[in-house]
Each structure stands twice: as C-alpha cells, then as structure tokens.
Design an enzyme around this catalytic site. Structure first.
Site, PDB file in Angstrom:
ATOM      1  N   LYS A 180       0.849  -1.190   0.000  1.00 24.53           N
ATOM      2  CA  LYS A 180       0.000   0.000   0.000  1.00 24.53           C
ATOM      3  C   LYS A 180       0.888   1.244   0.000  1.00 24.53           C
ATOM      4  O   LYS A 180       2.085   1.194   0.308  1.00 24.53           O
ATOM      5  CB  LYS A 180      -0.935   0.025   1.210  1.00 24.53           C
ATOM      6  CG  LYS A 180      -0.236  -0.041   2.586  1.00 24.53           C
ATOM      7  CD  LYS A 180       0.266   1.283   3.114  1.00 24.53           C
ATOM      8  CE  LYS A 180       0.904   1.145   4.500  1.00 24.53           C
ATOM      9  NZ  LYS A 180       1.627   2.374   4.929  1.00 24.53           N
ATOM     10  N   ASP A 208      -1.729  -1.586  11.176  1.00 29.93           N
ATOM     11  CA  ASP A 208      -2.252  -1.477   9.810  1.00 29.93           C
ATOM     12  C   ASP A 208      -2.608  -2.825   9.196  1.00 29.93           C
ATOM     13  O   ASP A 208      -3.023  -2.888   8.041  1.00 29.93           O
ATOM     14  CB  ASP A 208      -1.278  -0.707   8.902  1.00 29.93           C
ATOM     15  CG  ASP A 208       0.068  -1.403   8.748  1.00 29.93           C
ATOM     16  OD1 ASP A 208       0.331  -2.380   9.475  1.00 29.93           O
ATOM     17  OD2 ASP A 208       0.871  -0.959   7.900  1.00 29.93           O
TER      18      ASP A 208
END
Length: 270
Positions: free
Chosen positions: A8, A137
């Site tokens: 990401k 995350d």
C-alpha cells in the site's frame, strides 16, 4: 493455497495526538498497490503430527522465521480456533522498512488463508480483531479498497479515491527507518482542514495540501529522501510523498513517466 499479498501507499498522513496508551492517533488514506506483491503458499500436510514451518525466499525480512508475522498469524489462529499444523512458504518482493506495509499484508493474507483452509468461518470482524494484535495497519489488508484510516490506523471507512490510469514511480532507497525512530521526531498537530476534504480536491492541489507528517524530521536526518522526492517532481509528478513512516517515496503521474530505472525503483500503472 497461494495468495499474493500486495503493498500500500499512504495518501497524506497526519499525526494528530499522542494517546495515553503510548500510541498516536493518526489520519491517513491507505491505498492498495496490487502490482507490487509478495506470494504466500500454505499447505496442510498429510501427516497431522508434522510441525508447522515457514520457509522463505526473495528479499530478506531481517527476522528469523519463527518471528515472522506469518508465523505469528498461524499461532493466533491456532490458539484462538485450534487449527492444525501447516507448511508455509513466503516469497518476498515488497521491501521491508519502506512504509509499504509488506509484512502487514503477509500477516493479513495468512489469517484469511488459514480461515479458509480450516473452514473456521471467523468473519471479517473477528479477523480484524486478530489482525490488530499483529499490527496497527494489518486490518487494512483484509480489505481490497482504499480506506480512510484513523485511530492507530485500525478505524476504517471506505475512501472514494480513484487513481485508475495514473502511473506511479516508487523508489526504495537503501535506508530502513524503524517506526520508533520515525515517531521520535514527530510533533503532533491537528490540521485546519480534515484529510478527507483535502483529498477531495484535484490531485494537482495535493502537492501543497497533503503532507506526510513524518517527512519534516526524517528529511532533515536523511536528506537523500528529500532529494528523491524533488527528483520525482522534476520528472513531472503531480504529487509525491513518502509512504507511511518511510523510507519509500512515490510519485503519481498522469502519463508514463520518464524516470530512471534500476534496483529499488518500480514503474507501476494504477
């Protein structure tokens, strides 16, 4: 079973305040980058007594297999749901210490795969709770779409951001930045405008309004990071930023960019 855990990037990253538990409240958009990914294979052995093991190839993770997040994910599922032993192989292509979430993606993929292989049926909320035990995350990687993340990063809601057709240059220098080092230089600040409002404007405005809060101190300490970001703008990037707590820097382009190629540099179409 094989999966391909992708990395990401962060579109903006505000560090709002330090929390009583020692963590920080942040606000950021995590955006999936599907064309830069690891591969993870998990096999249930025929012999039930065969011990769980992890083998690795590709880029070095810098930790022994027993401490890899994939093994931690298996132990969580084993302790929580009593799943059996497995053989796992992880091929690393996403660099570590880059702010790209490669390890977190591997952990989330392992949770999903083990849930399927052993027909656990945990459901997304229970998997998110387990994922949070692996890292702030990791829950994001249970989803496959941009998310506006707050809290430690685990409070999510869908972000309506479409970068389809844009090009990205991703540069990972030979610098690894521990998360603790990144946060040590932070002065928390609440911006005048919420991140979502700034992101709703055209990409051309992001350059002046969508900072990554870690850049200020880390660019002073590692001036080569600032030089990479500047080179991306010199090459015509509409927006360039460090991802997460670094050290990877990316630039977004509306056409295929003329930028150097080489080790640690990826050209990707989103």
């Amino acid at each position: 079973m094989i999966s391909f855990p992708h990395c990401k990037i962060n579109l903006g990253l505000d560090v709002l305040r330090k929390r009583p538990d020692g963590y920080h409240d942040i606000e950021t958009v995590m955006f999936p980058v599907r064309d830069l990914c690891d591969s993870l294979e998990i096999i249930v052995p025929e012999e039930e007594k065969e011990a769980t093991e992890l083998t690795e190839s590709g880029l070095r993770t810098g930790c022994p297999p027993q401490e890899n997040i994939v093994m931690k994910a298996w132990r969580l599922m084993h302790e929580t749901y009593g799943i059996g032993n497995v053989r796992m192989h992880l091929h690393k292509a996403v660099p570590s210490g880059a702010g790209l979430g490669g390890g977190s993606a591997d952990g989330a993929a392992a949770l999903r795969m083990l849930d399927t292989l052993f027909s656990v049926g945990a459901g997304i909320r229970r998997l998110e709770a387990l994922a949070l035990k692996l890292g702030s995350d990791v829950p994001f990687f249970l989803h496959d779409a941009p998310q506006l993340c707050s809290g430690r990063g685990e409070v999510m809601r869908p972000a309506e951001i479409d970068l389809k057709g844009y090009w990205m240059v991703l540069v990972k220098p030979a610098i690894c930045i521990p998360t603790a080092e990144a946060y040590a230089g932070i002065t928390p600040r609440i911006p005048e405008e919420p991140l979502a409002k700034r992101l709703s404007r055209p990409i051309a405005t992001w350059r002046d309004n969508l900072p990554n809060a870690f850049e200020t101190s880390l660019f002073r300490k590692h001036p080569e990071l600032s030089a990479i970001k500047r080179s991306l703008y010199d090459a015509g990037a509409l927006y360039a930023s460090m991802s997460g707590s670094g050290s990877a820097i990316f630039g977004l382009f509306d056409t295929r960019p003329e930028y150097e190629t080489g080790t640690g540099i990826w050209h990707l179409q989103l």
